[in-house]
Design an enzyme around this catalytic site. Structure first.
Site, PDB file in Angstrom:
ATOM      1  N   THR A  32      62.539  22.741  73.676  1.00 39.53           N
ATOM      2  CA  THR A  32      63.636  23.649  73.314  1.00 39.53           C
ATOM      3  C   THR A  32      63.863  24.639  74.446  1.00 39.53           C
ATOM      4  O   THR A  32      63.026  24.781  75.351  1.00 39.53           O
ATOM      5  CB  THR A  32      63.313  24.388  72.014  1.00 39.53           C
ATOM      6  OG1 THR A  32      61.983  24.908  72.095  1.00 39.53           O
ATOM      7  CG2 THR A  32      63.397  23.456  70.819  1.00 39.53           C
ATOM      8  N   LYS A 136      53.840  14.294  57.920  1.00 44.59           N
ATOM      9  CA  LYS A 136      54.154  13.277  56.913  1.00 44.59           C
ATOM     10  C   LYS A 136      54.046  11.875  57.514  1.00 44.59           C
ATOM     11  O   LYS A 136      53.567  10.936  56.873  1.00 44.59           O
ATOM     12  CB  LYS A 136      55.570  13.497  56.351  1.00 44.59           C
ATOM     13  CG  LYS A 136      56.008  12.377  55.403  1.00 44.59           C
ATOM     14  CD  LYS A 136      57.378  12.621  54.803  1.00 44.59           C
ATOM     15  CE  LYS A 136      57.764  11.447  53.904  1.00 44.59           C
ATOM     16  NZ  LYS A 136      59.033  11.679  53.177  1.00 44.59           N
ATOM     17  N   HIS A 273      20.271  41.312  45.336  1.00 43.82           N
ATOM     18  CA  HIS A 273      20.829  40.351  44.383  1.00 43.82           C
ATOM     19  C   HIS A 273      22.043  40.916  43.641  1.00 43.82           C
ATOM     20  O   HIS A 273      22.143  40.857  42.414  1.00 43.82           O
ATOM     21  CB  HIS A 273      19.759  39.908  43.385  1.00 43.82           C
ATOM     22  CG  HIS A 273      18.565  39.267  44.027  1.00 43.82           C
ATOM     23  ND1 HIS A 273      18.680  38.306  45.010  1.00 43.82           N
ATOM     24  CD2 HIS A 273      17.240  39.464  43.844  1.00 43.82           C
ATOM     25  CE1 HIS A 273      17.470  37.929  45.396  1.00 43.82           C
ATOM     26  NE2 HIS A 273      16.577  38.616  44.718  1.00 43.82           N
ATOM     27  N   GLY A 302      13.384  43.668  51.266  1.00 42.31           N
ATOM     28  CA  GLY A 302      14.208  42.503  51.584  1.00 42.31           C
ATOM     29  C   GLY A 302      15.657  42.632  51.173  1.00 42.31           C
ATOM     30  O   GLY A 302      16.366  41.625  51.069  1.00 42.31           O
ATOM     31  N   ARG A 434      22.301  46.408  25.053  1.00 40.85           N
ATOM     32  CA  ARG A 434      22.268  47.679  25.756  1.00 40.85           C
ATOM     33  C   ARG A 434      20.933  48.411  25.630  1.00 40.85           C
ATOM     34  O   ARG A 434      20.500  49.104  26.552  1.00 40.85           O
ATOM     35  CB  ARG A 434      23.418  48.562  25.237  1.00 40.85           C
ATOM     36  CG  ARG A 434      23.670  49.825  26.057  1.00 40.85           C
ATOM     37  CD  ARG A 434      25.073  50.330  25.824  1.00 40.85           C
ATOM     38  NE  ARG A 434      26.031  49.302  26.197  1.00 40.85           N
ATOM     39  CZ  ARG A 434      26.425  49.066  27.448  1.00 40.85           C
ATOM     40  NH1 ARG A 434      25.940  49.785  28.434  1.00 40.85           N
ATOM     41  NH2 ARG A 434      27.285  48.106  27.709  1.00 40.85           N
ATOM     42  N   ARG A 508      35.932  52.115  30.111  1.00 37.88           N
ATOM     43  CA  ARG A 508      34.777  51.234  30.205  1.00 37.88           C
ATOM     44  C   ARG A 508      34.675  50.649  31.624  1.00 37.88           C
ATOM     45  O   ARG A 508      35.675  50.421  32.288  1.00 37.88           O
ATOM     46  CB  ARG A 508      34.937  50.096  29.184  1.00 37.88           C
ATOM     47  CG  ARG A 508      33.721  49.219  29.026  1.00 37.88           C
ATOM     48  CD  ARG A 508      33.966  48.119  28.032  1.00 37.88           C
ATOM     49  NE  ARG A 508      34.850  47.092  28.554  1.00 37.88           N
ATOM     50  CZ  ARG A 508      35.277  46.049  27.864  1.00 37.88           C
ATOM     51  NH1 ARG A 508      34.936  45.903  26.598  1.00 37.88           N
ATOM     52  NH2 ARG A 508      36.069  45.144  28.421  1.00 37.88           N
TER      53      ARG A 508
END
Length: 512
Positions: A32, A136, A273, A302, A434, A508
């Site tokens: 182009t 394609k 963790h 760790g 809880r 909450r």
């Protein structure tokens, strides 16, 4: 003679080298106007596309390549005699390679000063159309979108004199991967006011392969948001072992916790963790570190540690006294880095981006859940609590309670955080009821302190048993919880009988 169509926005030395190679291998190059001028300036003679289409660029370059003479040569099924005869009747030449890139919409979107009218001009039409057409028809045509594939293609041509179908298939997959991402960015930009659109399109780019996933036998990689500048987008590792899947999950939690506190409030956090072990403010970062580590020295072993201030030489010496996987901060003294490097495996990480997530998602089998994040906790929320007991909070208790609430948001529900001042002393979560979490958190706190503690819960008390447990410890003087249970009145009466102050926030903080 084979032909390659080259139409690119980014013009550089690698492009010149690759096009030179194709010319050397007897490819005719179609380009182009802008690409044609660039290649010609650098001594590479190609065929300008307008000489094939007999049509110039129009609409300020919006239309350059959209023409049957181009798309016929790309899309023709070469095993279909009827299609081959058709293009011959129209004197359409076959095109074997399509090399293109797109207008930099993804890069420009990061510049907030560019208005929507200007952004529209960076939505590419020709590039995606060319690339998708070549992809394609990968059985016969090679689509190229990534300059990092130049070496692969050169090797194929050098060794086999052609590009294998295996490679063309791979490049076609990369092409559609790229175009889908490009469209996703545009879609998200135009729908940015829609939090939950009909279809979700993510735009993420791989930042690194990880040493392993949640377990050593699982492979993993880390992808970052291609548009938003979230904290984890800007991880810069200075030293240590390769990063793992679990490291990043823990780093994310640790950084979110400390980012809630202003840099003029020295804060430290340890995570193991995906659960905070200890969090503390201090008069300086050394005190914040010592208080954090003292909060739970066993669990911190760790783990990941994060600071909201610069890591100094003195702090680095303290860090090296304990075993950690990762240290995170926004800055380090030069001497501090050298000290931390004495531990060969310790991952030393710089993060300079603030938290930016607006939504978050969790994958489930067959889909994912998406929600607004629960990151922000502004002053208005801190002022919105309602005292429901006869006894009121002291100023120190208010400070301690809302310090702990910043932590409880990042503990797996059911979550209980016990704090003294601006230091956590007992954290427990991930329990199926809880009362177990409350007992664990209180017992951990009692090993370190026997008076003046506060308790924060991520959700309401379904029974008065948590209040009874807190009273039995004889150390909890204030409680903060959302309220909303049908038995709230029982908990309020229990607090009044024990002389414990309690307030409801109406909000909450479950974290599943």
């Amino acid at each position: 003679m084979k032909k390659a169509l080259v139409s690119v926005y980014n013009k550089n030395e690698k492009l010149l080298e690759f096009v030179s190679f194709l010319i050397e291998k007897k490819y005719k190059i179609i380009s182009t106007n802008g690409t044609y001028q660039y290649l010609l300036k650098n001594g590479l003679h190609t065929i300008e596309i307008s000489s094939i289409t007999s049509f110039p660029d129009i609409l300020d370059g919006r239309i350059k390549t959209i023409h049957p003479y181009i798309y016929g040569g790309i899309l023709v099924n070469r095993s279909n005699k009827k299609q081959i005869k058709s293009i011959k009747n129209y004197n359409i030449d076959l095109i074997d390679i399509v090399l293109t890139d797109f207008y930099p919409f993804i890069e420009k979107i990061k510049n907030k000063s560019i208005d929507i009218k200007s952004m529209i001009e960076f939505i590419d039409i020709g590039g995606p159309s060319l690339l998708r057409s070549a992809a394609k028809n990968f059985l016969y045509v090679t689509p190229i979108i990534d300059i990092n594939d130049f070496k692969l293609i050169k090797n194929e041509i050098e060794e086999n004199k052609s590009i294998s179908i295996k490679i063309r298939k791979k490049l076609a997959g990369k092409a559609f991967n790229f175009t889908s991402n490009y469209d996703a960015v545009i879609s998200n930009y135009l729908l940015k006011e829609e939090k939950f659109p009909t279809y979700i399109n993510f735009s993420y780019k791989k930042k690194m392969n990880l040493i392993y996933g949640e377990n050593p036998h699982q492979k993993a990689a880390f992808y970052i948001n291609n548009i938003q500048k979230g904290a984890m987008c800007n991880i810069n590792q200075l030293h240590g072992n390769p990063i793992s899947f679990n490291n990043i999950k823990d780093m994310d939690i640790a950084w979110k916790i400390i980012s809630q506190f202003s840099p003029n409030i020295p804060t430290c956090c340890t995570v193991k963790h995906s659960t905070p072990c200890g969090v503390a403010n201090g008069k300086d970062i050394i005190e914040a570190f010592q208080k954090t580590y003292y909060a739970d020295p066993i669990s911190s072993f760790g783990g990941v540690i994060a600071f909201n201030t610069k890591v100094t030489e003195k702090l680095a010496k303290e860090i090296n006294r304990i075993f950690l996987e990762v240290v995170i901060a926004s800055d380090y003294d030069k001497k501090a880095i050298n000290i931390l490097k004495m531990k060969k495996s310790l991952r030393t990480i710089i993060i300079n981006n603030s938290i930016s997530d607006i939504t978050e998602c969790v994958q489930v089998d067959g889909g994912f859940l998406m929600q607004e994040t629960d990151y922000s906790l502004n002053k208005k929320e801190e002022d919105s609590y309602k005292i429901v007991t006869e006894k009121k909070f002291s100023d120190q208790e208010i400070k301690s309670l809302f310090f702990a609430q910043k932590v409880v948001k990042y503990v797996k529900s059911n979550a209980i955080v016990i704090a003294k001042g601006t230091q956590t002393l007992g954290i427990s979560g991930g329990q199926t009821n809880r009362i177990w979490a409350a007992r664990q958190a209180i017992n951990r706190a009692l090993k370190k302190n026997k008076k003046g503690l506060v308790l924060v819960s991520d959700a309401f008390f379904p029974f008065r048993d948590v209040v009874d447990e807190a009273a039995q410890s004889k150390c909890i003087c204030a409680i903060l919880q959302p309220g909303g249970s049908i038995r709230d009145e029982e908990s309020i009466k229990a607090c009044n009988s024990y002389g414990i102050a309690m307030a409801f926030t109406g909000k909450r903080y479950f974290k599943h």
